[in-house]
Write a protein that holds these residues in place. Sequence first.
Motif, PDB file in Angstrom:
ATOM      1  N   GLU A 116       0.814  -1.215   0.000  1.00  0.00           N
ATOM      2  CA  GLU A 116       0.000   0.000   0.000  1.00  0.00           C
ATOM      3  C   GLU A 116       0.849   1.268   0.000  1.00  0.00           C
ATOM      4  N   LEU A 117       2.142   1.146   0.208  1.00  0.00           N
ATOM      5  CA  LEU A 117       3.011   2.309   0.328  1.00  0.00           C
ATOM      6  C   LEU A 117       3.728   2.606  -0.982  1.00  0.00           C
ATOM      7  N   GLN A 118       3.895   3.872  -1.287  1.00  0.00           N
ATOM      8  CA  GLN A 118       4.604   4.314  -2.481  1.00  0.00           C
ATOM      9  C   GLN A 118       6.107   4.224  -2.227  1.00  0.00           C
ATOM     10  N   PRO A 119       6.853   3.460  -3.030  1.00  0.00           N
ATOM     11  CA  PRO A 119       8.317   3.405  -2.856  1.00  0.00           C
ATOM     12  C   PRO A 119       8.912   4.795  -3.108  1.00  0.00           C
ATOM     13  N   THR A 120       9.346   5.450  -2.049  1.00  0.00           N
ATOM     14  CA  THR A 120       9.730   6.851  -2.136  1.00  0.00           C
ATOM     15  C   THR A 120      11.230   7.071  -2.091  1.00  0.00           C
ATOM     16  N   LEU A 121      11.909   6.490  -1.116  1.00  0.00           N
ATOM     17  CA  LEU A 121      13.344   6.749  -0.944  1.00  0.00           C
ATOM     18  C   LEU A 121      14.078   5.455  -0.627  1.00  0.00           C
ATOM     19  N   ILE A 158      10.273   3.898   2.859  1.00  0.00           N
ATOM     20  CA  ILE A 158      11.699   4.227   2.889  1.00  0.00           C
ATOM     21  C   ILE A 158      12.457   2.930   3.104  1.00  0.00           C
ATOM     22  N   GLN A 159      13.486   2.717   2.301  1.00  0.00           N
ATOM     23  CA  GLN A 159      14.309   1.513   2.415  1.00  0.00           C
ATOM     24  C   GLN A 159      15.771   1.923   2.604  1.00  0.00           C
ATOM     25  N   VAL A 160      16.430   1.292   3.565  1.00  0.00           N
ATOM     26  CA  VAL A 160      17.847   1.547   3.809  1.00  0.00           C
ATOM     27  C   VAL A 160      18.593   0.214   3.734  1.00  0.00           C
ATOM     28  N   ALA A 189      20.402  -8.814  -7.197  1.00  0.00           N
ATOM     29  CA  ALA A 189      19.471  -8.698  -6.072  1.00  0.00           C
ATOM     30  C   ALA A 189      19.298  -7.237  -5.662  1.00  0.00           C
ATOM     31  N   LEU A 190      20.393  -6.494  -5.616  1.00  0.00           N
ATOM     32  CA  LEU A 190      20.309  -5.067  -5.287  1.00  0.00           C
ATOM     33  C   LEU A 190      19.505  -4.310  -6.335  1.00  0.00           C
ATOM     34  N   PHE A 191      19.810  -4.570  -7.599  1.00  0.00           N
ATOM     35  CA  PHE A 191      19.131  -3.886  -8.691  1.00  0.00           C
ATOM     36  C   PHE A 191      17.626  -4.129  -8.619  1.00  0.00           C
ATOM     37  N   GLU A 192      17.231  -5.365  -8.360  1.00  0.00           N
ATOM     38  CA  GLU A 192      15.819  -5.710  -8.261  1.00  0.00           C
ATOM     39  C   GLU A 192      15.169  -5.008  -7.062  1.00  0.00           C
ATOM     40  N   GLN A 193      15.910  -4.924  -5.965  1.00  0.00           N
ATOM     41  CA  GLN A 193      15.382  -4.359  -4.733  1.00  0.00           C
ATOM     42  C   GLN A 193      15.179  -2.845  -4.801  1.00  0.00           C
ATOM     43  N   VAL A 194      16.004  -2.134  -5.548  1.00  0.00           N
ATOM     44  CA  VAL A 194      15.937  -0.672  -5.564  1.00  0.00           C
ATOM     45  C   VAL A 194      15.090  -0.120  -6.713  1.00  0.00           C
ATOM     46  N   LYS A 195      14.685  -0.980  -7.638  1.00  0.00           N
ATOM     47  CA  LYS A 195      13.862  -0.522  -8.757  1.00  0.00           C
ATOM     48  C   LYS A 195      12.531   0.030  -8.246  1.00  0.00           C
ATOM     49  N   PHE A 227      11.788   2.968  -6.867  1.00  0.00           N
ATOM     50  CA  PHE A 227      11.782   4.039  -5.877  1.00  0.00           C
ATOM     51  C   PHE A 227      11.888   5.388  -6.577  1.00  0.00           C
ATOM     52  N   ARG A 228      11.174   6.360  -6.063  1.00  0.00           N
ATOM     53  CA  ARG A 228      11.180   7.697  -6.644  1.00  0.00           C
ATOM     54  C   ARG A 228      12.562   8.338  -6.516  1.00  0.00           C
ATOM     55  N   TYR A 229      13.185   8.192  -5.361  1.00  0.00           N
ATOM     56  CA  TYR A 229      14.508   8.767  -5.124  1.00  0.00           C
ATOM     57  C   TYR A 229      15.461   7.673  -4.659  1.00  0.00           C
ATOM     58  N   GLY A 230      16.691   7.766  -5.104  1.00  0.00           N
ATOM     59  CA  GLY A 230      17.716   6.817  -4.689  1.00  0.00           C
ATOM     60  C   GLY A 230      18.990   7.538  -4.330  1.00  0.00           C
ATOM     61  N   ILE A 231      19.591   7.110  -3.242  1.00  0.00           N
ATOM     62  CA  ILE A 231      20.857   7.693  -2.795  1.00  0.00           C
ATOM     63  C   ILE A 231      21.845   6.560  -2.580  1.00  0.00           C
TER      64      ILE A 231
END
Length: 148
Positions: free
Chosen positions: A41-46, A85-87, A129-135, A137-141
Amino acid sequence: MIEKTIVSFELPYRDPLDVRAFLFGVDARQRRIGEGADTEELQPTLCLVAGVRGDEAQQTLVCALLVEQLCHMEQMGALLPGNLIQVIPCANPASMSIGRRFWPGDKTDINRMFPGDESGEATQRVAAALFEQVKGFRYGIHLSSFYL
């Protein structure tokens, strides 16, 4: 907060090496992730990623402190509802555990392996795995080090 393992490597003489992600968010009903809130339900934001190279201890520390602060903010209800938010504090635990810049064994750089290969060598599997996990998201750092 939800802690999840992105990729894990079984090793013969030690515990498995896990690349972990920490997810934070509050749904519209003010329920925290892990207490009934659904991450769908959450928008992948950061998304923040650090420790892709094994000598990026300072970047990993920054992410660890951020995880601590986000836990506190999530508990207090201070996060904007509807956002995820994902870290990922340490994307290369194998190199980090021995204090070497590149992957032990073949000395490859995960940064050079993107987008990765799920059935390839270890660094290619981590990159995939990283590439799949971060796809998505609106912002990435990416907290990285510069050696040049």
